[in-house]
Structures are given as C-alpha cells and as structure tokens.
Design a protein around this motif. Structure first.
Motif, mmCIF file in Angstrom:
data_model
loop_
_atom_site.group_PDB
_atom_site.id
_atom_site.type_symbol
_atom_site.label_atom_id
_atom_site.label_comp_id
_atom_site.label_asym_id
_atom_site.label_seq_id
_atom_site.Cartn_x
_atom_site.Cartn_y
_atom_site.Cartn_z
ATOM 1 N N LEU A 164 10.690 50.653 46.360
ATOM 2 C CA LEU A 164 9.998 51.118 45.213
ATOM 3 C C LEU A 164 9.730 51.314 44.181
ATOM 4 N N ASP A 165 9.372 49.647 43.577
ATOM 5 C CA ASP A 165 9.857 49.492 42.486
ATOM 6 C C ASP A 165 8.221 48.463 43.074
ATOM 7 N N GLY A 166 7.574 48.628 43.560
ATOM 8 C CA GLY A 166 6.811 47.618 43.484
ATOM 9 C C GLY A 166 6.279 46.136 43.203
ATOM 10 N N THR A 167 7.722 45.297 43.750
ATOM 11 C CA THR A 167 7.730 43.736 43.652
ATOM 12 C C THR A 167 8.495 42.925 44.739
ATOM 13 N N GLY A 168 8.220 41.670 44.535
ATOM 14 C CA GLY A 168 8.792 41.357 45.105
ATOM 15 C C GLY A 168 8.057 41.193 46.604
ATOM 16 N N LEU A 169 8.659 41.157 47.470
ATOM 17 C CA LEU A 169 7.985 40.671 48.913
ATOM 18 C C LEU A 169 6.483 42.136 49.385
ATOM 19 N N PRO A 170 5.005 41.360 49.747
ATOM 20 C CA PRO A 170 4.237 43.197 50.841
ATOM 21 C C PRO A 170 5.104 44.000 51.143
ATOM 22 N N ARG A 185 4.921 58.892 57.711
ATOM 23 C CA ARG A 185 4.624 60.295 56.909
ATOM 24 C C ARG A 185 5.948 59.986 56.242
ATOM 25 N N PHE A 186 5.973 59.361 54.835
ATOM 26 C CA PHE A 186 7.301 59.437 53.676
ATOM 27 C C PHE A 186 6.692 60.089 52.650
ATOM 28 N N ALA A 187 8.244 59.725 52.312
ATOM 29 C CA ALA A 187 8.126 60.883 51.174
ATOM 30 C C ALA A 187 9.990 59.830 50.185
ATOM 31 N N VAL A 188 9.830 59.642 48.559
ATOM 32 C CA VAL A 188 10.761 59.355 47.739
ATOM 33 C C VAL A 188 12.009 61.048 47.149
ATOM 34 N N PRO A 258 3.027 52.097 52.957
ATOM 35 C CA PRO A 258 4.429 52.164 52.423
ATOM 36 C C PRO A 258 4.043 51.522 51.103
ATOM 37 N N ARG A 259 2.179 50.939 50.679
ATOM 38 C CA ARG A 259 2.950 50.503 49.846
ATOM 39 C C ARG A 259 2.831 51.637 48.579
ATOM 40 N N GLU A 260 2.841 53.180 49.296
ATOM 41 C CA GLU A 260 2.297 53.903 47.657
ATOM 42 C C GLU A 260 3.461 54.703 47.479
ATOM 43 N N LEU A 261 4.314 53.428 47.813
ATOM 44 C CA LEU A 261 5.719 54.353 48.083
ATOM 45 C C LEU A 261 6.141 54.078 46.143
ATOM 46 N N ALA A 262 5.897 52.754 45.788
ATOM 47 C CA ALA A 262 6.629 52.887 44.238
ATOM 48 C C ALA A 262 5.904 54.538 43.387
ATOM 49 N N GLY A 263 4.902 54.561 43.352
ATOM 50 C CA GLY A 263 4.274 55.244 42.744
ATOM 51 C C GLY A 263 4.708 56.714 43.181
#
Length: 425
Positions: A164-170, A185-188, A258-263
């Motif tokens: 959710l922050d795009g930091t830490g682990l890949p 298919r993900f949403a926040v 999953p890489r788009e979840l921070a955005g």
C-alpha cells in the motif's frame, strides 16, 4: 509417602519407563497431530521425563515445597510453536496421570501390599501435581500462541505496508506471502478515520470465501485501509459489503498488478475526500466521483477555485451563503432540473430560479453555459470538501470565509437528507 517412594524408586522407574512406551505408542496411533509432529523416540522421552517430574513434584509436596513447573511451561510453549492442538497436549497429560497412578500402585503392591491403604491419601496430592503441571503447560502454550499471533500480525502489517505504500519488500514478493495472485483484480478501500464506528469496528471479508471479495485490513494512526482481492466480483460488490457497516469509504478503481496498489491507495483516499461527511455514511467509488477527485487532488488549486469562482458567494453573510450553495448543490444533483430541485428543497420552483439567478449575477457565470456549469460544479465540490474536512472552515483571505456547515435538520449541499452516523461498536 516420601519414604515409600524412596523404597520403591528403582521398580517405579522401571514401570514408568514401560508406561511411557505404552502411552507414546497409543498417542501416535490415536492422535494424528502428534504423529505428524514427533517421532516415537522423542515423544517417549518427553512422556518419560514428564512422569518422573510428576513423581518429584509429589515428593516435593510431601516436604511442603511446590512442584517445579518451568519445564511444563516450556513444553506448552514449544508445542504451541510447533502448531500442536492444545487438546492433544491435554490428552497426553491425562493419559500420563492415569498410567502414573497405575504404576505407583503396582510398585507399592509389589513391595508391600499392606502399604496400599497408606497410598490412598496420596491420590489427591498426585492429581493436584498433575493438574498444576497441565495448567502450567496451558499457560506456556497460550502465551506462546499470543506471541506467535502478534508476530504474524506484525508480519502481515509489514507486507500490507509494502503493497500500500510501495516501500520495503518488492510488491510481487509481498503479494505472494499474503497469498495474493501475481496478476488479478484488486482494489483499495479507504475508511474515514473520523467515523464513530472507528477502525476497531467489525470489518467484513477478512477470511475470504466465494460469497464476497476477500479484504485484508490495515489499521494505522492515519486511518484504516483495506486491500480487496475482487476475483470475479464486480467493483460494486464492495459497496454492498461496506454500506451495512455505516461508515464513509472511498474505493479505488480496479488494478491488475500488485505493483499498482500504492497508487490505488492514493486514489481511494481521493475518493473518500469527495464524500461529504455531513451527508452521512456511504461508499464513494472513484470513477463515479472524478470531478470531485480532481479538486481533492490539489488543495492549492481547490482553494483557487473557491476564491475565483465562488468568492462573491462566500463573502455573503453565512445564512445567505448557505442557502445559495445548498441550492446550487441540489440543482446539480438534480441534473439541472429546477422543478426537482424545488421538490428536494421544499420550496417553490420560482424560489429556486431566483436563487440561481442571484448566484449567476454574483459569480458572473451562467448556468446555460456548459463550461460555466463545470466551473461552478468543481468550485462547489471544493467548498463542500473544505467544509467537511478535518480542519474547521476558516477565512480564505480576499475570497471571504469558507461556507459554514449546514444547520441541523437543513438539507445538505448535495440536496440529500442527513443521516446519523452509526453508534460506536
């Protein structure tokens, strides 16, 4: 009692060793949990040690000393870490107690049958020692289990933060450890931290399942965020999931990586900011609130919109300002229908027309010009977001004060009746 045990010590030790063999064999045959965890040699050794400790506890009790329970606590903690069910551990303690009493009576009878009556008063003391050992094992088990759950909670929180922050682990590694697919298919979801229900309220979807999307929740000081794995469910299903909770929520668009979840988390926050708190709980999907999200995305431009487009209205006395902005918001909600707006506002159609005409005169914009309507709608969203934000409305300099909150019982700027927030808990 101490003297009798010392006299039969050698025979009792032999009988206890046989009992440990029998109990280990029976446990491995009847309890799949133990069979999957320990080999016969290790289990037999552990049972033998426990039975001998129970005998030592009986001797210490005869001397007025408490039994040593440290090893029982350590055993309970170890079994919790290994994932053995507590019921399995208790069964071995109960079975060991029965076999120890049988071994003790047989050893006394073999040594001196006449001494058996003297053994009977020892039974309560022996079972007290065994109960205290079992309780100590349970204590160690529960403590280790709580520590393990806390470690798992912290690990899970760190993995969610990475996504959710795009930091830490890949992101791909964090998603895999959380059991999320590499593509899906993900949403926040962003929840309003100011809701009376609060982050501690019940949250749906944590366990997954086919009836609703799986949602992983993350609670932090700045609010509560949910990561929804939608699977085959439509995005609208999140509204069905959240609305019964009586909270304000913002939902991002669907992302597939999953890489788009921070955005997506940032977009969920923008969707939440488009939802007016006085209007009551509800779920705002970003794609249904794009104009408001544009305003929420840039506080400096939002302030400029308020001053340039609605400055003269904001400079009016508070009641006049509230009436004009409420009328504009209701007219926009009613898709430009003066008739429907009048019905919403419980006034005559001509009253609505007169208010809108005055607003046009003050702002220099006409509601018959689509470009002007866009400006007024965005500026109204900017005023509404400021008035319903965490900070109280304050003067904005030359443009005048922000719109004061609507009075209790009055229509909201969006033209809908206010709903009461749900009670805590």
């Amino acid at each position: 009692m101490e003297r009798i045990i010392e006299e039969i010590r050698e025979d009792l030790d032999r009988r206890i060793a046989v009992a440990a063999d029998r109990l280990a064999d029976r446990t491995l045959t009847e309890d799949p949990a133990y069979a999957a965890l320990l080999g016969r040699g290790e289990l037999r050794e552990r049972i033998h040690h426990t039975l001998r400790q129970a005998v030592e506890g009986l001797v210490r009790g005869a001397r007025g000393l408490p039994p040593d329970l440290s090893d029982a606590r350590a055993t309970g903690a170890l079994r919790a870490e290994q994932g053995l069910p507590l019921a399995s551990l208790h069964r071995v303690y109960r079975g060991g107690g029965r076999m120890l009493w049988q071994s003790l009576t047989e050893a006394v009878a073999a040594h001196d049958r006449a001494a058996l009556p003297r053994l009977l008063p020892t039974a309560p003391a022996l079972w007290d020692v065994l109960d205290r050992m079992s309780d100590a094992a349970s204590e160690g088990y529960h403590r280790a289990e709580a520590e393990r759950r806390e470690r798992e909670r912290e690990r899970r929180a760190a993995l969610l933060d990475a996504l959710l922050d795009g930091t830490g682990l890949p992101a791909a590694e964090a998603a895999a450890q959380l059991g999320l697919p590499e593509r899906g298919r993900f949403a926040v979801i962003a929840l309003d931290s100011g809701d009376p229900g609060g982050p501690a309220g019940p949250r749906p979807g944590g366990a997954g399942g086919g009836a609703a999307p799986r949602v992983l929740w993350r609670v932090r000081a700045d609010g509560e965020t949910g990561l929804a794995e939608l699977g085959h469910h439509p995005l609208e299903s999140l509204r069905e999931l959240l609305d019964p909770l009586g909270v304000r929520a913002g939902v991002s668009p669907v992302v597939t990586d999953p890489r788009e979840l921070a955005g997506a988390r940032r977009l969920a926050g923008l969707a939440l900011r488009t939802s007016a708190r006085p209007a009551g709980p509800g779920t705002a999907l970003l794609d249904e609130r794009l104009p408001g999200a544009l305003v929420a995305a840039d506080a400096e431009l939002a302030a400029r919109l308020r001053r340039v487009v609605l400055g003269p209205v904001l400079a009016l006395p508070p009641e006049d300002c509230r009436v004009l902005l409420t009328t504009l918001g209701t007219w926009l909600t009613c898709r430009g229908s003066t008739t429907y707006a009048a019905q919403r506002l419980y006034c005559h159609r001509n009253t609505v027309s007169n208010r809108l005409r005055r607003l046009e005169q003050l702002t220099g914009r006409t509601l018959s010009d689509p470009a002007h309507v866009v400006e007024l709608a965005l500026a109204h969203a900017a005023v509404t977001q400021r008035a319903t934000g965490a900070a109280p409305p304050a003067p904005e300099g030359p443009g005048g004060p922000a719109v004061p909150p609507a009075r209790t019982g009055a229509p909201t700027p969006a033209g809908t009746a206010r709903r009461s927030p749900r009670p805590p808990g």
